[in-house]
Design a protein around this motif. Sequence first.
Motif, PDB file in Angstrom:
ATOM      1  N   HIS A   1       0.805  -1.217   0.000  1.00 36.56           N
ATOM      2  CA  HIS A   1       0.000   0.000   0.000  1.00 36.56           C
ATOM      3  C   HIS A   1       0.840   1.270   0.000  1.00 36.56           C
ATOM      4  O   HIS A   1       0.555   2.215  -0.732  1.00 36.56           O
ATOM      5  CB  HIS A   1      -0.917  -0.021   1.221  1.00 36.56           C
ATOM      6  CG  HIS A   1      -1.775   1.178   1.352  1.00 36.56           C
ATOM      7  ND1 HIS A   1      -2.839   1.397   0.520  1.00 36.56           N
ATOM      8  CD2 HIS A   1      -1.717   2.237   2.179  1.00 36.56           C
ATOM      9  CE1 HIS A   1      -3.403   2.544   0.839  1.00 36.56           C
ATOM     10  NE2 HIS A   1      -2.754   3.078   1.852  1.00 36.56           N
ATOM     11  N   ASN A   2       1.875   1.308   0.837  1.00 38.23           N
ATOM     12  CA  ASN A   2       2.627   2.557   0.979  1.00 38.23           C
ATOM     13  C   ASN A   2       3.425   2.923  -0.268  1.00 38.23           C
ATOM     14  O   ASN A   2       3.626   4.089  -0.555  1.00 38.23           O
ATOM     15  CB  ASN A   2       3.540   2.494   2.196  1.00 38.23           C
ATOM     16  CG  ASN A   2       2.726   2.591   3.464  1.00 38.23           C
ATOM     17  OD1 ASN A   2       1.849   3.431   3.573  1.00 38.23           O
ATOM     18  ND2 ASN A   2       2.977   1.704   4.411  1.00 38.23           N
TER      19      ASN A   2
ATOM     20  N   LEU B   1       2.291   2.197  -3.210  1.00 42.96           N
ATOM     21  CA  LEU B   1       1.284   2.560  -4.206  1.00 42.96           C
ATOM     22  C   LEU B   1       0.578   3.858  -3.873  1.00 42.96           C
ATOM     23  O   LEU B   1       0.051   4.536  -4.729  1.00 42.96           O
ATOM     24  CB  LEU B   1       0.243   1.438  -4.303  1.00 42.96           C
ATOM     25  CG  LEU B   1       0.728   0.187  -5.013  1.00 42.96           C
ATOM     26  CD1 LEU B   1      -0.243  -0.953  -4.800  1.00 42.96           C
ATOM     27  CD2 LEU B   1       0.874   0.469  -6.498  1.00 42.96           C
ATOM     28  N   MET B   2       0.496   4.174  -2.580  1.00 41.72           N
ATOM     29  CA  MET B   2      -0.227   5.372  -2.184  1.00 41.72           C
ATOM     30  C   MET B   2       0.579   6.114  -1.134  1.00 41.72           C
ATOM     31  O   MET B   2       0.243   6.100   0.036  1.00 41.72           O
ATOM     32  CB  MET B   2      -1.604   4.981  -1.648  1.00 41.72           C
ATOM     33  CG  MET B   2      -2.520   6.165  -1.431  1.00 41.72           C
ATOM     34  SD  MET B   2      -4.111   5.649  -0.756  1.00 41.72           S
ATOM     35  CE  MET B   2      -4.392   6.952   0.422  1.00 41.72           C
ATOM     36  N   PRO B   3       1.689   6.767  -1.578  1.00 43.07           N
ATOM     37  CA  PRO B   3       2.534   7.450  -0.597  1.00 43.07           C
ATOM     38  C   PRO B   3       1.817   8.617   0.081  1.00 43.07           C
ATOM     39  O   PRO B   3       2.175   8.985   1.183  1.00 43.07           O
ATOM     40  CB  PRO B   3       3.733   7.933  -1.410  1.00 43.07           C
ATOM     41  CG  PRO B   3       3.406   7.701  -2.834  1.00 43.07           C
ATOM     42  CD  PRO B   3       2.226   6.828  -2.933  1.00 43.07           C
ATOM     43  N   SER B   4       0.796   9.187  -0.553  1.00 39.25           N
ATOM     44  CA  SER B   4       0.067  10.285   0.086  1.00 39.25           C
ATOM     45  C   SER B   4      -1.395  10.230  -0.334  1.00 39.25           C
ATOM     46  O   SER B   4      -1.769   9.502  -1.251  1.00 39.25           O
ATOM     47  CB  SER B   4       0.656  11.627  -0.321  1.00 39.25           C
ATOM     48  OG  SER B   4       0.257  11.920  -1.637  1.00 39.25           O
ATOM     49  N   VAL B   5      -2.206  11.019   0.365  1.00 32.96           N
ATOM     50  CA  VAL B   5      -3.634  11.069   0.050  1.00 32.96           C
ATOM     51  C   VAL B   5      -3.854  11.534  -1.389  1.00 32.96           C
ATOM     52  O   VAL B   5      -4.689  10.994  -2.114  1.00 32.96           O
ATOM     53  CB  VAL B   5      -4.344  12.033   1.024  1.00 32.96           C
ATOM     54  CG1 VAL B   5      -5.792  12.208   0.628  1.00 32.96           C
ATOM     55  CG2 VAL B   5      -4.247  11.504   2.442  1.00 32.96           C
TER      56      VAL B   5
ATOM     57  N   GLY C   1      -3.454   8.840  -3.722  1.00 32.24           N
ATOM     58  CA  GLY C   1      -4.583   7.927  -3.632  1.00 32.24           C
ATOM     59  C   GLY C   1      -5.748   8.401  -4.470  1.00 32.24           C
ATOM     60  O   GLY C   1      -6.426   7.613  -5.122  1.00 32.24           O
ATOM     61  N   LEU C   2      -5.983   9.727  -4.469  1.00 31.32           N
ATOM     62  CA  LEU C   2      -7.107  10.262  -5.230  1.00 31.32           C
ATOM     63  C   LEU C   2      -6.786  10.297  -6.723  1.00 31.32           C
ATOM     64  O   LEU C   2      -7.642  10.006  -7.556  1.00 31.32           O
ATOM     65  CB  LEU C   2      -7.479  11.649  -4.716  1.00 31.32           C
ATOM     66  CG  LEU C   2      -7.963  11.637  -3.251  1.00 31.32           C
ATOM     67  CD1 LEU C   2      -8.309  13.033  -2.778  1.00 31.32           C
ATOM     68  CD2 LEU C   2      -9.163  10.710  -3.077  1.00 31.32           C
TER      69      LEU C   2
ATOM     70  N   ALA D   1      -4.974   8.205  -8.193  1.00 30.20           N
ATOM     71  CA  ALA D   1      -4.991   6.818  -8.658  1.00 30.20           C
ATOM     72  C   ALA D   1      -6.367   6.417  -9.165  1.00 30.20           C
ATOM     73  O   ALA D   1      -6.488   5.573 -10.046  1.00 30.20           O
ATOM     74  CB  ALA D   1      -4.564   5.877  -7.527  1.00 30.20           C
ATOM     75  N   VAL D   2      -7.432   7.058  -8.610  1.00 32.94           N
ATOM     76  CA  VAL D   2      -8.788   6.745  -9.056  1.00 32.94           C
ATOM     77  C   VAL D   2      -8.922   7.020 -10.551  1.00 32.94           C
ATOM     78  O   VAL D   2      -9.623   6.323 -11.271  1.00 32.94           O
ATOM     79  CB  VAL D   2      -9.819   7.577  -8.263  1.00 32.94           C
ATOM     80  CG1 VAL D   2     -11.221   7.285  -8.743  1.00 32.94           C
ATOM     81  CG2 VAL D   2      -9.687   7.288  -6.789  1.00 32.94           C
TER      82      VAL D   2
ATOM     83  N   HIS E   1       0.476   6.302 -11.284  1.00 31.95           N
ATOM     84  CA  HIS E   1      -0.114   5.159 -10.597  1.00 31.95           C
ATOM     85  C   HIS E   1       0.034   3.862 -11.393  1.00 31.95           C
ATOM     86  O   HIS E   1       0.320   2.807 -10.837  1.00 31.95           O
ATOM     87  CB  HIS E   1      -1.581   5.431 -10.304  1.00 31.95           C
ATOM     88  CG  HIS E   1      -2.282   4.248  -9.753  1.00 31.95           C
ATOM     89  ND1 HIS E   1      -1.972   3.738  -8.519  1.00 31.95           N
ATOM     90  CD2 HIS E   1      -3.226   3.436 -10.273  1.00 31.95           C
ATOM     91  CE1 HIS E   1      -2.720   2.673  -8.311  1.00 31.95           C
ATOM     92  NE2 HIS E   1      -3.480   2.468  -9.342  1.00 31.95           N
TER      93      HIS E   1
END
Lengths: 304, 280
Positions: B114-115, B117-121, B124-125, B127-128, B134
């Motif tokens: 996870h970390n 792939l999504m180092p920050s919020v 994460g957004l 990536a959508v 991503h």
Amino acid sequence: MAYALQQLINGVTLGMIYGLIAVGYTMVYGIIGMINFAHGDVFMVGAFLTLIGLVLLAGFGITSVPIALALAFIAAAALSAIYGWTIERVAYRPLRGSFRLAPLISAIGMSIVLQNFVQVSQGARDYNIEPLIPGSITVMTQGGFAVELSWMQVLITVVTLALLAVFTWLVTRTPLGRAMRACEQDLKMASLLGIDTDRTISLTFVIGAVLATAAGMLFLLYYGSINFYIGFTAGVKAFTAAVLGGIGSLPGAVLGGLAIGLIESLWSGYASVPYKNVAAFSVLAIVLIFMPSGLLGRADIEKV
Amino acid sequence: MAAPAPLLEVTHLLMRFGGLTAVSDLDFVARTGEITAVIGPNGAGKTTVFNCITGFYRPTSGALALMHADGHRYALERLPGHQIARRAKVARTFQNIRLFAGMTVLENLMVAQHNALMPSVVNGLLAVFGLGGHRAAERVALDKARGWLDTIGLLDRADDPAGALPYGAQRRLEIARAMCIDPVLLCLDEPAAGLNPRESEELSELLTRIRAGGCSILLIEHDMGVVMRISDHIVVLDHGKKISDGTPAEVRADPRVIAAYLGEGDEDEEPAPHDASAAA
């Protein structure tokens, strides 16, 4: 025939709004297993924030409807995201790990706080706006009765289905969604794999608040009238929709919303308006007797 | 040959639960590139030590220092839960299997990354919508996950729910998932429990392979065949205290160890290094 079709259209529209709110209930329940009773009131706050945004924008001379709506929504969504984040931080996180009912009571308290806050700051009266998206198409005419499908109803359906698609994608295919599902199944293990579980839960509340704001805006535009109490009524219906569809399931939430919306509108159309809620809740009771985990819910995975 | 650098230094570890002292004044060192086994009769405090290392418990007193090769030093007793995996790079498995049963085999390995792939919020957004690099990150993560599935022989079951795998495969998947966080120290709590002789042979091979890959291992295990075969160093606990510490040969000859195990009256737990390999 024409009358039935019209009731069907109205029911679907109503159901979409319920469904959109229900998605927020279902996401929060999915991740921390609690019913966020304040969610309906975040929807109400979202509607008010949109209204305030629209009034302000009109004051600045922005009269183009699409631009005004887009700007008002972005601002309202950002602000209610802060509401969602704060509610979790203040009312739920300190109670995580205590007995199950504690956060539930806290949620009811939060709901009352939000209602009273809006009542005191905005007043108890109804706020009305003129229809911003007028116009409709006549689907069919039969014996002098014209079946109308308004552009507003089209917008509501399109927005709800689009948001459902985006969030289903988010939950099933992105790192954030995987982290959410991992937290849902085993919070401690997720943390041991390096997932910041607090942040993941906060983000779930933020996303829920943004969805509630979208629903609030659609409600405002569709009915043209809001007050501080709309969150309670719509919230209870949406919660019912989430349970009916199978709480924890995103498509289930929208399906449940559609079911409740259709029952309400058909019952109002053919039986009696005062008893529409009785009809909706009776169906809920009957479904839960025969399908305890709802229409699309999966049976509980036993946690060892 | 000089001893390898210390990786985990446990000093004066004390863990009390009310009036019960589960671990008292424990000192030991796990070295880089080694398999260190922690053994002892039931109730000796082995799992408590693990729980202190991985942040489940805050020790009553004492220190747990983890030294990375780059000189970074982490005080595990003060690090918040998820940072132990994220920054200190310590991974663990449990006695009972704790896979995400409702997610697929592959997803279990992706969650552990996870970390990356999504180092920050914001990531994460993004990536959508498939933005922010991503796709590339996801490809790297998928390659790593498939590599581990290949190693543990579960590549063909990548899309099955993890809960549907047979028991032995779930055990291997748990180890692979832990390895996906790129740990420097892998803590395994009774990985051979419930495995048949052939499976525990495979497990020994997997662990030797992980050690060869540069990850050190801390192992709690009752299967003495596995322990004696693969450990470089053994720490023996009894009633929360360390009673012996040394190479497998030294520990096996230590009269205090024999006394502790015979006192338990459990034949299975006597050191018997050859039976498992003979059965395979």
